[in-house]
Write a protein that holds these residues in place. Structure first.
Motif, PDB file in Angstrom:
ATOM      1  N   MET A   1       0.929  -1.274   0.164  1.00  0.00           N
ATOM      2  CA  MET A   1       0.111   0.725  -0.179  1.00  0.00           C
ATOM      3  C   MET A   1       0.506   1.359   0.257  1.00  0.00           C
ATOM      4  SD  MET A   1      -3.340   0.160   2.660  1.00  0.00           S
ATOM      5  CE  MET A   1      -2.965  -1.618   3.296  1.00  0.00           C
ATOM      6  N   LYS A   2       0.322   2.074  -0.693  1.00  0.00           N
ATOM      7  CA  LYS A   2       1.236   3.335  -0.849  1.00  0.00           C
ATOM      8  C   LYS A   2       1.243   4.244  -0.034  1.00  0.00           C
ATOM      9  CE  LYS A   2       3.406   2.492  -5.065  1.00  0.00           C
ATOM     10  NZ  LYS A   2       5.141   2.487  -5.488  1.00  0.00           N
ATOM     11  N   GLY A   3       2.549   4.960   0.378  1.00  0.00           N
ATOM     12  CA  GLY A   3       2.779   6.675   1.231  1.00  0.00           C
ATOM     13  C   GLY A   3       1.290   6.763   2.192  1.00  0.00           C
ATOM     14  N   ILE A   5      -2.235   6.648   2.573  1.00  0.00           N
ATOM     15  CA  ILE A   5      -2.442   5.955   3.019  1.00  0.00           C
ATOM     16  C   ILE A   5      -2.263   4.061   3.711  1.00  0.00           C
ATOM     17  CG2 ILE A   5      -4.529   3.967   2.034  1.00  0.00           C
ATOM     18  CD1 ILE A   5      -5.465   6.633   1.332  1.00  0.00           C
ATOM     19  N   ARG A   6      -1.366   4.169   3.348  1.00  0.00           N
ATOM     20  CA  ARG A   6      -0.831   3.105   4.025  1.00  0.00           C
ATOM     21  C   ARG A   6      -0.091   3.152   5.709  1.00  0.00           C
ATOM     22  NH1 ARG A   6       6.175   1.901   2.940  1.00  0.00           N
ATOM     23  NH2 ARG A   6       6.381   0.787   5.675  1.00  0.00           N
ATOM     24  N   TRP A   7       0.127   4.497   5.445  1.00  0.00           N
ATOM     25  CA  TRP A   7      -0.024   5.379   7.419  1.00  0.00           C
ATOM     26  C   TRP A   7      -0.690   5.549   7.855  1.00  0.00           C
ATOM     27  CZ3 TRP A   7       4.958   4.945  10.058  1.00  0.00           C
ATOM     28  CH2 TRP A   7       5.787   4.256   9.150  1.00  0.00           C
ATOM     29  N   SER A   9      -3.720   3.645   7.925  1.00  0.00           N
ATOM     30  CA  SER A   9      -4.871   2.567   7.890  1.00  0.00           C
ATOM     31  C   SER A   9      -3.297   1.303   8.630  1.00  0.00           C
ATOM     32  CB  SER A   9      -4.962   1.963   6.627  1.00  0.00           C
ATOM     33  OG  SER A   9      -4.150   1.997   5.715  1.00  0.00           O
ATOM     34  N   SER A  10      -2.167   2.108   8.992  1.00  0.00           N
ATOM     35  CA  SER A  10      -1.556   0.673   9.441  1.00  0.00           C
ATOM     36  C   SER A  10      -1.860   0.340  10.646  1.00  0.00           C
ATOM     37  CB  SER A  10       0.207   1.202   9.587  1.00  0.00           C
ATOM     38  OG  SER A  10       1.006   0.877  10.310  1.00  0.00           O
ATOM     39  N   ASP A  12       0.392  -1.853  12.054  1.00  0.00           N
ATOM     40  CA  ASP A  12       1.539  -2.646  12.407  1.00  0.00           C
ATOM     41  C   ASP A  12       2.443  -1.548  13.738  1.00  0.00           C
ATOM     42  OD1 ASP A  12       4.859  -2.647  11.330  1.00  0.00           O
ATOM     43  OD2 ASP A  12       4.551  -4.371  12.339  1.00  0.00           O
ATOM     44  N   GLU A  15       5.501   0.347  12.542  1.00  0.00           N
ATOM     45  CA  GLU A  15       4.788   1.764  12.369  1.00  0.00           C
ATOM     46  C   GLU A  15       3.946   3.081  12.828  1.00  0.00           C
ATOM     47  OE1 GLU A  15       2.398   1.004   8.715  1.00  0.00           O
ATOM     48  OE2 GLU A  15       4.354   0.493   7.680  1.00  0.00           O
ATOM     49  N   ARG A  96      -5.765  -3.522  16.358  1.00  0.00           N
ATOM     50  CA  ARG A  96      -5.626  -2.556  15.959  1.00  0.00           C
ATOM     51  C   ARG A  96      -6.209  -1.508  16.959  1.00  0.00           C
ATOM     52  NH1 ARG A  96     -11.132  -5.261  13.512  1.00  0.00           N
ATOM     53  NH2 ARG A  96     -10.819  -6.522  14.794  1.00  0.00           N
ATOM     54  N   VAL A 503       7.712  -6.830   8.912  1.00  0.00           N
ATOM     55  CA  VAL A 503       6.943  -6.831   8.729  1.00  0.00           C
ATOM     56  C   VAL A 503       6.613  -7.958  10.546  1.00  0.00           C
ATOM     57  CG1 VAL A 503       4.738  -7.556   8.302  1.00  0.00           C
ATOM     58  CG2 VAL A 503       5.676  -5.258   7.137  1.00  0.00           C
TER      59      VAL A 503
END
Lengths: 528, 184
Positions: A1-3, A5-7, A9-10, A12, A15, A96, A503
């Motif tokens: 997932m890019k940029g 959005i990745r951060w 919705s993370s 992890d 992150e 989450r 990851v």
């Protein structure tokens, strides 16, 4: 997932840890500017740069920001990043929920800062005593935003604490018994219990103040039968454990860094673990030492003073253990180690000024003076913040895969020591000769102007050193030496994987048969 | 120990402390000089009946969880529906108590004791509403899952059941202090 959005919705933990830390740094810049604005105003007597309500807003926001939106979140960020790695797990127990905790923190702060645009920022100090914080004396919506922002932020903090406990309880790798836990992890667990205990009194007090302000309640309005003292009891029942919530993870960081750079295991692991529990336990019982001047019964004063003095004992155990760890070690003076040693000295100074306050007559003289300001900055900044810096210089390679520049690091360190001590040491003197805190100006009394000017100059040096750190972080990310798995030759599990980790954290775990799995791997025999 | 169970219990311990502090404020004002004390206007007998409904809802919540553990989903859903209904009866009872007090000009802004009465019972009521909402969502979700031959995760049932029991236990404390001790 890019940029982005990745951060956004993370889930992890690594992150989310980074999100916590980067956001905290941004809030720190804002809080730092607030501090510099105040110091500019106070540089000379009878100044007109920043006065009255505006100054009070800066004073309130500086304290609120640094405590709730800088120190605590950065420590939570380090915790959620490192704890799963240190116990050999893939993530936190509730990924989450981990994310939710971060977003509550970020938006809680935004909510408070929004108040500027909607009628005025909060200006009753970071502990918001009624009647000043009541509607009659704080009629802008600033206090309401403060209440709501802290409630939202508080939810995040509780969830992070909860997550940490469940993670360490249920997700330790085989062989990672409780007695083999890195001290950072053990302290994170104890700290999380403190969080679960300390946040509810704040929530109750905030709810009650909100009822007073918005629904014409009478909790804290003495004129209508309420009790302003009730707020103080409730707030400090939260507030005192809160400052230990700021200190304990810092102790955890130091307990990781000092052994590695002394090439010796921590001295007295058992006592270190037990003393943290003692500190956490005692910290819940000493809230009254913030209220020594309100007219409580002498017996209460005596008992609270005694309990406050008592906290010095387990804290002293820790200081001695850290010193004993360094003693006769093969010391490596990395920037991280320099920050740790400065921590030991500065936190001790802060602790000494703290126990002075436990002596009631001294407290009566020094309360609400700059002596208090000096004390808490020595423990919270010279202590916790320097420990955070030690942690950054230690773990930055693991998180980013790059080494921080030791050269810039040296400049960062020495300027920070100079700036920090320059700003705050002289405030002990100012407080002792009577300068009150939370004033936006003062008379041209003998030496007051000179001392305040010294403090202001120190503050700007300090500000510059912080910028140096941010610069180091940015430039090293781009051009720093690539980091190996274990650049410091350390022993805990986070160093048993790549920098940064994949990851899923670990391709494989080394056998865990002691507190130093990587040492065992190197030496080839188990130590206990 | 199961992650969800541990996590929920920790959260509920934290929430309990929140309610303890609200109750302490109530006790503090009750012990202080009485301000035309509204405690005489509380309807203890009606609220006792209301309490019984809430206690019954804990019983039905327990039956629901038992049925879920035995994979008797239809039965589980029936017990959940009963729990929700009893919860709503409780909320209605509380609302009418509030209404009765408002009629007598006893509001949150009357005096400190009233402020703390409405704050304690109000937060409890909010927690009941939140619990009822969670139960409704659980019911809906379990129906959607049932139609695709799936089940909701056990964790959700555990967490929501524990929460509901917690809400009941808090009420026992609130009722004892505010209605039984407070109205004497």
């Amino acid at each position: 997932m890019k940029g982005a959005i990745r951060w956004i919705s993370s889930v992890d933990h690594k992150e989310i840890g980074i999100l916590y830390m980067v956001s905290a740094v941004l809030y720190m810049v804002i809080g730092g500017i607030e501090a510099l604005l105040m110091r500019t105003q106070l540089a000379v007597p009878r100044n007109h740069f920043l006065v009255g309500e505006t100054f009070n807003q800066m004073m309130t926001l500086h304290g609120t920001t640094m405590i709730f939106f800088v120190v605590i979140p950065v420590l939570l960020g380090i915790t959620v990043y490192m704890v799963p790695l240190m116990i050999g797990a893939k993530d936190m127990a509730f990924p989450r929920m981990n994310a939710l905790g971060f977003w509550c923190f970020l938006f809680g702060g935004i909510l408070i800062y929004m108040s500027f645009a909607f009628g005025g920022a909060p200006d009753a100090g970071w502990f918001a005593y009624p009647p000043l914080s009541e509607k009659a004396y704080s009629f802008t919506p600033g206090m309401d935003y403060w209440i709501l922002g802290l409630l939202v932020n508080g939810v995040g903090t509780v969830l992070a604490g909860l997550n940490t406990i469940v993670t360490v309880w249920t997700m330790r790798a085989p062989g990672m018994t409780v007695r083999r836990l890195p001290l950072f992890v053990w302290i994170a667990v104890v700290n999380s219990f403190l969080i679960l205990f300390a946040m509810p009194p704040l929530n109750a007090a905030l709810a009650m103040l909100f009822v007073d302000r918005q629904l014409i309640g009478h909790f804290f309005t003495a004129s209508t039968g309420g009790s302003a003292l009730l707020w103080q009891h409730y707030f400090w029942s939260f507030g005192h454990p809160e400052v230990y919530i700021m200190a304990l993870p810092a102790f955890g960081i130091i307990s990781e860094v000092i052994p590695v750079f002394s090439r010796k295991p921590i001295f007295g692991y058992g006592f270190m673990a037990a003393s943290v529990v003692a500190i956490a336990f005692l910290s819940t019982g000493v809230w009254i030492h913030h209220m020594f001047a309100v007219g409580l019964h002498p017996i209460i004063l005596f008992l609270s003073g005694a309990a406050s003095l008592l906290i010095a004992v387990p804290t002293g155990v820790k200081i001695f253990s850290w010193i004993a760890t360094i003693w006769n070690g093969a010391i490596r003076f990395t920037t991280s180690m320099l920050f740790s040693i400065a921590f030991l000295i500065q936190f001790t100074i802060g602790g000494l000024s703290g126990i002075l306050f436990a002596v009631i007559p001294i407290d009566w003289q020094l309360t609400d003076t700059y002596f208090v300001v000096a004390h808490f900055h020595y423990v919270a900044f010279g202590g916790s913040f320097f420990a955070i810096m030690a942690g950054f210089y230690y773990w930055y390679p693991k998180i980013t895969g790059r080494m921080l520049s030791e050269k810039i690091g040296r400049w960062n360190f020495w300027l920070m020591v100079l700036g920090f001590n320059g700003t705050f040491f002289i405030q002990h003197v100012l407080g002792a000769i009577g300068m009150p805190r939370r004033v936006y100006t003062y008379e041209n009394l003998r030496y007051w102007g000179g001392m305040n000017l010294v403090s202001t100059i120190g503050a700007f040096i300090l500000g510059f050193s912080v910028l140096l750190f941010v610069w180091n972080a940015i430039i090293s990310y781009r051009k720093g030496t690539p980091a190996t798995n274990n650049p410091w030759d350390a022993w805990t599990l986070e160093w048993a994987t790549t920098s940064p980790p994949p990851v899923y954290n670990f391709d494989s775990l080394p056998p865990i048969r002691s507190r130093r799995p990587l040492w065992d791997l190197k030496i080839g025999e188990a130590h206990e | 120990m199961n992650k969800v169970r541990l996590g929920t219990c920790l959260f509920l311990c934290s929430e309990s402390i929140f309610f303890i502090f609200l109750l302490v404020a109530y006790i503090n004002f009750h012990l202080g000089p009485a301000h035309g004390s509204m405690t005489h206007d509380l309807d203890v007998s009606r609220t006792t009946i209301n309490t019984i409904f809430l206690l019954l809802s804990s019983f039905t919540a327990w039956r629901a969880h038992s049925a879920f553990l035995k994979s008797q989903i239809r039965r589980f859903q029936t017990w959940v529906l009963l729990t929700i209904t009893l919860g709503f009866i409780f909320i209605y009872g509380q609302a009418s108590e509030y209404y009765r007090l408002f009629q007598k000009e006893i509001t949150i802004s009357r005096d400190p004791l009233s402020s703390s009465f409405f704050t304690v019972t109000g937060f409890h009521g909010l927690h009941v509403c939140a619990g009822a909402l969670l139960l409704i969502l659980l019911l809906g979700w379990s129906e959607i899952q049932r139609r695709s031959n799936r089940v909701v995760p056990a964790g959700s049932v555990v967490a929501i059941s524990l929460y509901w029991h917690f809400v009941d236990i808090v009420w026992i404390a609130v009722f004892s202090i505010v209605y039984l001790w407070g109205s004497r």
